[in-house]
Motif scaffolding. Structure first.
Motif, PDB file in Angstrom:
ATOM      1  N   TYR A 141      -0.721   7.147   3.606  1.00 48.14           N
ATOM      2  CA  TYR A 141      -0.835   6.849   2.189  1.00 48.14           C
ATOM      3  C   TYR A 141       0.549   6.853   1.570  1.00 48.14           C
ATOM      4  O   TYR A 141       1.483   7.419   2.131  1.00 48.14           O
ATOM      5  N   GLU A 146      -2.180   5.607  -2.759  1.00 44.54           N
ATOM      6  CA  GLU A 146      -2.962   4.529  -2.190  1.00 44.54           C
ATOM      7  C   GLU A 146      -2.905   4.547  -0.672  1.00 44.54           C
ATOM      8  O   GLU A 146      -1.910   4.951  -0.074  1.00 44.54           O
ATOM      9  N   VAL A 185      -2.304   3.017   2.794  1.00 43.57           N
ATOM     10  CA  VAL A 185      -1.457   1.984   3.364  1.00 43.57           C
ATOM     11  C   VAL A 185      -2.046   1.460   4.668  1.00 43.57           C
ATOM     12  O   VAL A 185      -2.166   0.248   4.872  1.00 43.57           O
ATOM     13  N   ASN A 215      -6.952  -0.408   9.904  1.00 43.75           N
ATOM     14  CA  ASN A 215      -7.197  -1.018   8.606  1.00 43.75           C
ATOM     15  C   ASN A 215      -5.904  -0.951   7.812  1.00 43.75           C
ATOM     16  O   ASN A 215      -5.204   0.065   7.852  1.00 43.75           O
ATOM     17  N   TYR A 216      -5.583  -2.033   7.078  1.00 44.02           N
ATOM     18  CA  TYR A 216      -4.335  -2.111   6.327  1.00 44.02           C
ATOM     19  C   TYR A 216      -4.575  -2.568   4.900  1.00 44.02           C
ATOM     20  O   TYR A 216      -5.465  -3.382   4.629  1.00 44.02           O
ATOM     21  N   ALA A 217      -3.752  -2.063   3.996  1.00 44.54           N
ATOM     22  CA  ALA A 217      -3.727  -2.606   2.651  1.00 44.54           C
ATOM     23  C   ALA A 217      -3.200  -4.038   2.695  1.00 44.54           C
ATOM     24  O   ALA A 217      -2.336  -4.372   3.510  1.00 44.54           O
ATOM     25  N   ASP A 218      -3.725  -4.886   1.814  1.00 42.52           N
ATOM     26  CA  ASP A 218      -3.287  -6.280   1.791  1.00 42.52           C
ATOM     27  C   ASP A 218      -1.777  -6.413   1.587  1.00 42.52           C
ATOM     28  O   ASP A 218      -1.149  -7.334   2.123  1.00 42.52           O
ATOM     29  N   SER A 219      -1.186  -5.501   0.832  1.00 48.98           N
ATOM     30  CA  SER A 219       0.227  -5.589   0.507  1.00 48.98           C
ATOM     31  C   SER A 219       1.143  -5.365   1.706  1.00 48.98           C
ATOM     32  O   SER A 219       2.317  -5.741   1.662  1.00 48.98           O
ATOM     33  N   LYS A 258      -0.124  -5.852   5.119  1.00 49.81           N
ATOM     34  CA  LYS A 258      -0.687  -6.528   6.284  1.00 49.81           C
ATOM     35  C   LYS A 258       0.309  -7.543   6.850  1.00 49.81           C
ATOM     36  O   LYS A 258       0.871  -8.358   6.119  1.00 49.81           O
TER      37      LYS A 258
END
Length: 115
Positions: free
Chosen positions: A37, A46, A48, A58-62, A64
């Motif tokens: 995070y 958030e 990450v 799993n990844y945050a869109d920002s 990826k």
């Protein structure tokens, strides 16, 4: 005593790379889902990236395509490889480990992306 210790943060120029490490002790590491995070000043913490005990990610869109999470159960360690860093990636990065019933946080490591 449960302990998660992050390392690898620092100052890097835009476009550069860092690799964060989190070493866990006091838990059965292989049974825990692990995550990274981040929290920037004035912003909410958030997610990450996350990796389950089974290896699903799993990844945050920002992030990826730029960041990669991995784990080495033999070393009780989770990693975050961070490439193509941007100023907006600047934050304190925290390691998290959890099962269904328990969760733990590391102390955080500062990542600053600046020219």
């Amino acid at each position: 005593q449960v302990q998660l210790v992050e390392s690898g943060g620092g100052l890097v120029q835009p476009g550069g790379s860092l690799r964060l490490s989190c070493v866990a002790s006091g838990i059965i590491f292989r049974l825990h889902n692990m995550g990274w995070y981040r929290q920037a000043p004035g912003k909410q913490r958030e997610l990450v990236a996350a990796i389950t005990s089974g290896g699903s990610t799993n990844y945050a869109d920002s992030v990826k395509g730029r960041f990669t999470i991995s784990r080495d159960n033999a070393k009780n360690t989770v990693y975050l490889q961070m490439n193509s860093l941007k100023p907006e990636d600047t934050a304190v990065y925290y390691c998290n480990g959890r099962t269904v019933g328990n969760g733990f946080w590391g102390q955080g490591t500062q990542v600053t992306v600046s020219s």
